[in-house]
Structure formats: structure tokens, C-alpha cells
Design an enzyme around this catalytic site. Structure first.
Site, PDB file in Angstrom:
ATOM      1  N   HIS A  53     -12.151  14.495   5.567  1.00 17.36           N
ATOM      2  CA  HIS A  53     -12.378  15.344   6.564  1.00 17.36           C
ATOM      3  C   HIS A  53     -12.533  16.311   5.187  1.00 17.36           C
ATOM      4  O   HIS A  53     -11.290  16.512   4.492  1.00 17.36           O
ATOM      5  CB  HIS A  53     -11.362  16.260   7.350  1.00 17.36           C
ATOM      6  CG  HIS A  53     -11.797  17.487   7.970  1.00 17.36           C
ATOM      7  ND1 HIS A  53     -12.347  17.532   9.296  1.00 17.36           N
ATOM      8  CD2 HIS A  53     -11.742  18.551   7.791  1.00 17.36           C
ATOM      9  CE1 HIS A  53     -13.211  18.237   9.315  1.00 17.36           C
ATOM     10  NE2 HIS A  53     -12.726  19.450   8.624  1.00 17.36           N
TER      11      HIS A  53
ATOM     12  N   GLU B 291     -14.137  14.455  -3.051  1.00 17.57           N
ATOM     13  CA  GLU B 291     -14.332  13.283  -1.536  1.00 17.57           C
ATOM     14  C   GLU B 291     -13.864  11.878  -2.505  1.00 17.57           C
ATOM     15  O   GLU B 291     -13.278  10.819  -1.421  1.00 17.57           O
ATOM     16  CB  GLU B 291     -14.689  13.639  -0.756  1.00 17.57           C
ATOM     17  CG  GLU B 291     -15.143  15.284   0.170  1.00 17.57           C
ATOM     18  CD  GLU B 291     -16.072  15.040   1.657  1.00 17.57           C
ATOM     19  OE1 GLU B 291     -15.757  14.000   1.955  1.00 17.57           O
ATOM     20  OE2 GLU B 291     -16.315  15.871   1.801  1.00 17.57           O
TER      21      GLU B 291
HETATM   22  N1  LIG Z   1     -10.138   9.992  17.414  1.00 22.22           N
HETATM   23  C1  LIG Z   1     -10.623  10.743  16.920  1.00 22.22           C
HETATM   24  N2  LIG Z   1     -11.748  10.484  16.118  1.00 22.22           N
HETATM   25  C2  LIG Z   1     -12.416  11.051  14.873  1.00 22.22           C
HETATM   26  C3  LIG Z   1     -11.554  12.059  14.348  1.00 22.22           C
HETATM   27  C4  LIG Z   1     -10.075  12.146  14.568  1.00 22.22           C
HETATM   28  O1  LIG Z   1      -9.369  12.999  13.655  1.00 22.22           O
HETATM   29  N3  LIG Z   1      -9.554  11.144  15.457  1.00 22.22           N
HETATM   30  N4  LIG Z   1     -12.033  12.638  13.077  1.00 22.22           N
HETATM   31  C5  LIG Z   1     -13.450  12.354  13.069  1.00 22.22           C
HETATM   32  C6  LIG Z   1     -13.877  13.002  12.208  1.00 22.22           C
HETATM   33  N5  LIG Z   1     -14.392  14.465  12.322  1.00 22.22           N
HETATM   34  C7  LIG Z   1     -14.031  14.835  11.291  1.00 22.22           C
HETATM   35  O2  LIG Z   1     -13.244  14.648  10.319  1.00 22.22           O
HETATM   36  C8  LIG Z   1     -14.867  14.820  13.416  1.00 22.22           C
HETATM   37  C9  LIG Z   1     -16.646  14.273  13.895  1.00 22.22           C
HETATM   38  C10 LIG Z   1     -17.169  14.947  14.983  1.00 22.22           C
HETATM   39  C11 LIG Z   1     -16.674  16.055  15.457  1.00 22.22           C
HETATM   40  C12 LIG Z   1     -17.172  16.830  16.340  1.00 22.22           C
HETATM   41  O3  LIG Z   1     -16.948  18.006  16.972  1.00 22.22           O
HETATM   42  N6  LIG Z   1     -18.452  16.045  17.103  1.00 22.22           N
HETATM   43  C13 LIG Z   1     -19.066  16.882  17.895  1.00 22.22           C
HETATM   44  C14 LIG Z   1     -20.648  16.020  18.158  1.00 22.22           C
HETATM   45  C15 LIG Z   1     -21.428  15.647  17.003  1.00 22.22           C
HETATM   46  C16 LIG Z   1     -22.911  14.778  16.664  1.00 22.22           C
HETATM   47  O4  LIG Z   1     -22.562  13.700  17.846  1.00 22.22           O
HETATM   48  O5  LIG Z   1     -23.359  14.831  16.725  1.00 22.22           O
HETATM   49  C17 LIG Z   1     -18.543  16.656  19.389  1.00 22.22           C
HETATM   50  O6  LIG Z   1     -17.559  15.821  19.571  1.00 22.22           O
HETATM   51  O7  LIG Z   1     -18.824  17.297  20.072  1.00 22.22           O
HETATM   52  C18 LIG Z   1     -15.300  16.320  15.153  1.00 22.22           C
HETATM   53  C19 LIG Z   1     -14.176  16.353  14.010  1.00 22.22           C
HETATM   54  C20 LIG Z   1     -14.190  10.877  13.563  1.00 22.22           C
HETATM   55  N7  LIG Z   1     -13.354  10.976  15.020  1.00 22.22           N
HETATM   56  N1  LIG Z   2     -15.077  16.250  10.121  1.00 24.68           N
HETATM   57  C1  LIG Z   2     -15.755  15.174   9.658  1.00 24.68           C
HETATM   58  C2  LIG Z   2     -16.346  15.056   8.775  1.00 24.68           C
HETATM   59  O1  LIG Z   2     -17.147  16.376   8.379  1.00 24.68           O
HETATM   60  N2  LIG Z   2     -17.114  14.443   7.743  1.00 24.68           N
HETATM   61  C3  LIG Z   2     -17.111  14.967   6.020  1.00 24.68           C
HETATM   62  O2  LIG Z   2     -19.073  14.175   6.720  1.00 24.68           O
HETATM   63  C4  LIG Z   2     -19.180  14.188   5.156  1.00 24.68           C
HETATM   64  C5  LIG Z   2     -20.380  12.523   5.198  1.00 24.68           C
HETATM   65  O3  LIG Z   2     -20.837  12.595   4.429  1.00 24.68           O
HETATM   66  P1  LIG Z   2     -21.047  11.053   3.631  1.00 24.68           P
HETATM   67  O4  LIG Z   2     -22.383  10.453   4.699  1.00 24.68           O
HETATM   68  O5  LIG Z   2     -22.154  11.700   2.242  1.00 24.68           O
HETATM   69  O6  LIG Z   2     -19.991  10.506   2.632  1.00 24.68           O
HETATM   70  C6  LIG Z   2     -18.383  13.779   4.183  1.00 24.68           C
HETATM   71  O7  LIG Z   2     -18.228  15.722   3.420  1.00 24.68           O
HETATM   72  C7  LIG Z   2     -16.956  13.937   5.146  1.00 24.68           C
HETATM   73  O8  LIG Z   2     -16.014  14.768   4.734  1.00 24.68           O
END
Ligand SMILES: Nc1nc2c(c(=O)[nH]1)N[C@@H](CN(C=O)c1ccc(C(=O)N[C@@H](CCC(=O)O)C(=O)O)cc1)CN2
Ligand SMILES: NCC(=O)N[C@@H]1O[C@H](COP(=O)([O-])[O-])[C@@H](O)[C@H]1O
Length: 301
Positions: A195, A265
Site C-alpha cells: 500500500h 515500493e
Molecule cells: N481482503 C483484502 N483485499 C484487499 C486488500 C486487503 O488488505 N484485504 N488490499 C487491497 C489493496 N488496497 C490497498 O492496499 C485497496 C484496493 C482497493 C480499494 C478500494 O477502495 N477499491 C474500490 C474499487 C476500486 C476499483 O475497482 O477501481 C472499492 O472496493 O470500492 C481499497 C484498498 C486489495 N484487496
Molecule cells: N491500495 C492499493 C494501492 O493503492 N496500491 C498501489 O497501486 C500502485 C500500483 O502500481 P503498479 O501497478 O505500477 O505496481 C502502487 O503504488 C501500489 O502501492
């Protein structure tokens, strides 16, 4: 190498798709064997998902991989580090450009990570990460099934695919969908996510990509940076494994800050995955995961 999935047995018609437009693995809706053919490497991975009662149970998945190892996957699966630690199999999940995915793949190829990416999972079959996977001859699985992506597979079938490929660790790298409980239960302490902020700050639903960097700048925070954490059933609340601090400059645009964090990252994720594959992750009695130094086994971070 183009990757195509020829699905036989349970589909009404072979699911042969133009490798440039679509490929996915759809698994049996009843007891049968799904044989999936991965491109010119002639790698057949067959596995059987056995149904029982109303729920298809994943009782025993038979994975027979009759393959000449292509250049895509290391030729010596059983290769260990000389200390009995087996080379690990990795699944990477992406939704976008996939720069972290590419960085991890390159690290596996050069030997910085004692593992191989064996499958790319995405919810957007046309994303940059999927394009890169196709170019490298890696299998691509479409998950989940949505209106926009009706050919996606179910959570149960996703677990069957990953089990069939003998995946050890699941790496989320810009994957924007919630990982279902079925996968979390199937892979305890084996799913990690990166993240782009110092969690718990700027995490949770709605906090992803550029939104995170814009919020960091707007908050006046002087520091940010990537967090790598284990994944639980909620967004960004799993146990924190590693963080790296990145300064926020007073005149930063969100794009400039994103680029600075992304560079960090790439470095951090490769280091953490290397530790995972070398079995250098330990869990403190209070449940906090820590990483043993490669250079000095008496040091942890
Ligand atoms: N069970 C889990 N699933 C995921 C996690 C997690 O910690 N537990 N991490 C995410 C990655 N992430 C942040 O690091 C993250 C990704 C997406 C969202 C979000 O709000 N998504 C939207 C939809 C976005 C889209 O489809 O364009 C939503 O759910 O409304 C928040 C955090 C990956 N999965
Ligand atoms: N909450 C999840 C999130 O925001 N993840 C972020 O999406 C980008 C993906 O870049 P990439 O496709 O170039 O690796 C990265 O910055 C990662 O940390």
C-alpha cells in the site's frame, strides 16, 4: 510467448481466444478435469476440483504438470538455497500498469528472489500487468466474475487454480478488488499487499493509487512511504510486515510524490518477497510479523 487456454471437458465449446484479447481459466462446474494449455511451452496443468454435496469441496487437487520447463518458469523447481529451502511459487495480483509486478518478475529472473511467478491474476484483462504477463508467457487468470468481466472465475475456482499451480505465496501489487475470505482462509499468513502510505494512515476502502498521494499532500504530512502487510478480510487492516519512510516535499505534486514512493515500493517489495521465499519471516508472541536479516541472523526488523 502467447498464452491460450484450451479448456476441454466441461465447456460447450473450446474456449480458444485470440491471445491478444482474452484469456482466462474457467473451471469445471461439476466433477471433471480442467486441462489448461499454456501456450507454446506445452505446459499442461491439470487439476480436479471434486464436488461434494451442494458445495464443491477442494478435497484433493491432483496437479500433474507434464511440462518441459520453458524459459518462463525456472527449470529447477526443487532447487534449494543449499540449506534445504525450496524455491517458492508465486501468484501476483494486479489491476493496473504492474510496475511492482515487473520489478518482482525481474528480481526472480536475476535470482534476487528465490522463487518464480507461476500465474498473474487480474480483474482487468487488458491492463498493463496482463500485457506484460502475456509477453513473458505467464498464465493469466481473470478474477473475479463481474458484469464487465463475465469470464472471470469464482473464489472457489480461484483457490483450485492456485492450489493446482502449487502456489506458496499470493502477492497483491496494485490489485483493486477485495480478496475474498475463501482465498484468505486457503492461504493463511501467505497473502501480502503493498500500500502506498504508512498504514494505518490513509488506508481502507476508497484509498488507492493517486487518491492516497493526494490525501497525503492535502493533510500536510511531512512523511509518507510504502507499507507491506499481510492481508485479512478487510482493506489494509492486516498485520504490518514492513514500511519505508519517504519525505514529502513542500511543493510536491501528487505525481512527483507517487513516483518517489513507487521507487521505494519496488525496492521494499523485492526485499520482503525475498525474505518470504527464504523463510526469514517470524511471528512475535504478540502476533507481529518480523523479518530476520539475511546478513546477520541475529538482527530482525
Ligand atoms: N481482503 C483484502 N483485499 C484487499 C486488500 C486487503 O488488505 N484485504 N488490499 C487491497 C489493496 N488496497 C490497498 O492496499 C485497496 C484496493 C482497493 C480499494 C478500494 O477502495 N477499491 C474500490 C474499487 C476500486 C476499483 O475497482 O477501481 C472499492 O472496493 O470500492 C481499497 C484498498 C486489495 N484487496
Ligand atoms: N491500495 C492499493 C494501492 O493503492 N496500491 C498501489 O497501486 C500502485 C500500483 O502500481 P503498479 O501497478 O505500477 O505496481 C502502487 O503504488 C501500489 O502501492
Amino acid at each position: 510467448m502467447e498464452v491460450q487456454h484450451l479448456l476441454s471437458g466441461f465447456c460447450s465449446t473450446p474456449m480458444v481466444q485470440n491471445p491478444k484479447t482474452q484469456f482466462f481459466a474457467r473451471l469445471p462446474s461439476s466433477s471433471s478435469t480442467a486441462s489448461t494449455y499454456f501456450g507454446q511451452s506445452h505446459k499442461w496443468v491439470s487439476f480436479k476440483a471434486c464436488p461434494c454435496n451442494s458445495q464443491r469441496a477442494l478435497s484433493r487437487i491432483e496437479c500433474r504438470s507434464s511440462t518441459e520447463r520453458s524459459g518462463v518458469i525456472a527449470s529447477s523447481d526443487s532447487e534449494d538455497l543449499g540449506n534445504g529451502i525450496r524455491r517458492k511459487k508465486l501468484a501476483v495480483f494486479v489491476s493496473g500498469g504492474g510496475s511492482n509486478f515487473r520489478s518482482i518478475h525481474e528480481a526472480c529472473i536475476r535470482g534476487s528472489i528465490h522463487g518464480d511467478i507461476v500465474v498473474l491474476v487480474t480483474n482487468k484483462q487488458g491492463c498493463g500487468g496482463a500485457d506484460y504477463a502475456r509477453d513473458k508467457g505467464l498464465p493469466v487468470v481473470l478474477f473475479p466474475k463481474t458484469k464487465k468481466e463475465p469470464d472471470g472465475i469464482s473464489p472457489i475456482d480461484l483457490v483450485a487454480v492456485l492450489r493446482g499451480l502449487e502456489v506458496d505465496f499470493v502477492l497483491l501489487a496494485g490489485y483493486l478488488q477485495l480478496i475474498p475470505v475463501e482465498l484468505i482462509q486457503a492461504y493463511p499468513r501467505s497473502i501480502v499487499n503493498i500500500h502506498p502510505s504508512l498504514l494505518p494512515a490513509f488506508g481502507g476502502k476508497g484509498n488507492y493509487g493517486m487518491r492516497v498521494h493526494k490525501a497525503v499532500i492535502a493533510s500536510g504530512a511531512r512523511y509518507t512511504g510504502p507499507t507491506i502487510h499481510f492481508v485479512d478480510e478487510h482493506y489494509d487492516t492486516g498485520r504490518i510486515l514492513a514500511q519505508r519512510v519517504v519525505p514529502v516535499h513542500a511543493n510536491d505534486t501528487a505525481e512527483e510524490l507517487a513516483a518517489r514512493v513507487l521507487r521505494e515500493e519496488h525496492r521494499l517489495y523485492v526485499e520482503v518477497i525475498a525474505a518470504l521465499c527464504e523463510e526469514r519471516i517470524f511471528w512475535r508472541e504478540d502476533g507481529v510479523p518480523i523479518i530476520r536479516s539475511k546478513e546477520n541472523p541475529n538482527e530482525y526488523s
